[in-house]
Design a protein around this motif. Structure first.
Motif, mmCIF file in Angstrom:
data_model
loop_
_atom_site.group_PDB
_atom_site.id
_atom_site.type_symbol
_atom_site.label_atom_id
_atom_site.label_comp_id
_atom_site.label_asym_id
_atom_site.label_seq_id
_atom_site.Cartn_x
_atom_site.Cartn_y
_atom_site.Cartn_z
ATOM 1 N N UNK A 114 111.422 52.806 2.592
ATOM 2 C CA UNK A 114 110.931 51.179 2.544
ATOM 3 C C UNK A 114 111.567 50.310 3.878
ATOM 4 N N UNK A 115 110.942 49.737 4.957
ATOM 5 C CA UNK A 115 111.278 49.903 6.324
ATOM 6 C C UNK A 115 110.764 49.598 6.905
ATOM 7 N N UNK A 116 111.162 49.714 8.374
ATOM 8 C CA UNK A 116 110.261 49.521 9.509
ATOM 9 C C UNK A 116 110.330 50.887 10.410
ATOM 10 N N UNK A 117 109.014 51.382 10.696
ATOM 11 C CA UNK A 117 108.871 52.759 11.113
ATOM 12 C C UNK A 117 108.071 53.028 12.179
ATOM 13 N N UNK A 118 108.472 54.184 13.026
ATOM 14 C CA UNK A 118 107.607 54.051 14.267
ATOM 15 C C UNK A 118 106.722 56.094 13.927
ATOM 16 N N UNK A 141 105.225 48.565 8.383
ATOM 17 C CA UNK A 141 106.159 48.585 7.640
ATOM 18 C C UNK A 141 105.861 48.729 6.292
ATOM 19 N N UNK A 142 107.011 49.466 6.111
ATOM 20 C CA UNK A 142 106.528 49.588 3.943
ATOM 21 C C UNK A 142 107.474 48.945 3.231
ATOM 22 N N UNK A 143 107.308 48.296 2.284
ATOM 23 C CA UNK A 143 107.495 47.778 1.641
ATOM 24 C C UNK A 143 107.960 48.144 -0.113
ATOM 25 N N UNK A 144 108.961 47.738 -0.208
ATOM 26 C CA UNK A 144 109.421 48.454 -1.474
ATOM 27 C C UNK A 144 108.813 48.281 -2.151
ATOM 28 N N UNK A 145 108.208 49.347 -3.400
ATOM 29 C CA UNK A 145 107.422 48.800 -4.269
ATOM 30 C C UNK A 145 108.339 48.388 -5.469
ATOM 31 N N UNK A 146 107.825 46.918 -6.639
ATOM 32 C CA UNK A 146 109.053 46.963 -7.902
ATOM 33 C C UNK A 146 107.735 47.317 -9.125
#
Length: 179
Positions: A114-118, A141-146
Motif C-alpha cells: 500500500x502507498x503511492x508508487x510510480x 495509489x494503493x489502499x491497504x485492504x483490511x
C-alpha cells in the motif's frame, strides 16, 4: 549529449508525465518516443491492473533491437519495493519498428504494497551503449485492504473456540453422570 545526461533528462520527463524521447545517431537507432494509455490508477493491495505503453519510432529509418523494461518506484522511503512481486513479465524484446511507426506493449501488474508508487517503462537497445529512455509516469495509489476474513480463516477461527467449548461441556456432563 552524454548518456548520463540523457538518463537524467528522461527521468525529468518521466516525472512530469510527458512522453520521453531520444535520438541515438551513434547506433542508427533513430528517435524513440514512449507514451502510455493511463496516467493514474487507484487500487488496493492484491488487485490486478494493466496498461499499455507504446514505443514510437519517429525517425526515417527502422529501429531494431529495442528492449522495454517495467519499473516500480515507491514514493515513500519506508516502503520496500520488489518489482518482481508486482509483475512476473517485466522485460519485453520489441520487434523491428519501421520508420514513423510504433509498437504497443501490454503490461499486467498486481499491487503488492500500500502507498503511492510510480510505474514507468524504460527502453534501450539490446546491444547496450545506447541511452535509456524513461516513459511517462503511471501514478498508482494503493489502499491497504483490511479483511475480516483474510485468507479464508474466519470460519476456522470461529469454529475452534466453539468446538473446544463443546468438548469441555461434553466432558463435564459425562463426568457428572459417572459420579
Amino acid at each position: 549529449m552524454k548518456p548520463v545526461l540523457l538518463a537524467i533528462a528522461a527521468a525529468v520527463l518521466t516525472l512530469n508525465g510527458t512522453a520521453a524521447a531520444y535520438a541515438d545517431t551513434s547506433t542508427g537507432a533513430g528517435a524513440v518516443e514512449i507514451t502510455q494509455d493511463s496516467t493514474n490508477v487507484s487500487t488496493s493491495i492484491g488487485m490486478h491492473f494493466s496498461f499499455t505503453s507504446t514505443v514510437q519510432n519517429t525517425s526515417d529509418q527502422p529501429v531494431t533491437g529495442l528492449v522495454a523494461h517495467l519499473n516500480v518506484v515507491s514514493l515513500d522511503s519506508n516502503v520496500y519495493v520488489d518489482p518482481e512481486d508486482w509483475s512476473s513479465k517485466r522485460t519485453q524484446y520489441l520487434p523491428e519498428i519501421p520508420a514513423k511507426s510504433s509498437t504497443p506493449q501490454s503490461w499486467s501488474v498486481q499491487a503488492v504494497n500500500d502507498g503511492t508508487f510510480v510505474i514507468y517503462v524504460a527502453v534501450t537497445t539490446a546491444a547496450g551503449g545506447s541511452p535509456v529512455v524513461g516513459g511517462p509516469a503511471l501514478h498508482v495509489d494503493v489502499a491497504a485492504q483490511r479483511s475480516i476474513n483474510a485468507g479464508g480463516i474466519l470460519p476456522i477461527a470461529a469454529a475452534v473456540p466453539v468446538v473446544l467449548l463443546g468438548l469441555l461441556v461434553t466432558t463435564r456432563v459425562r463426568r457428572r453422570r459417572l459420579t
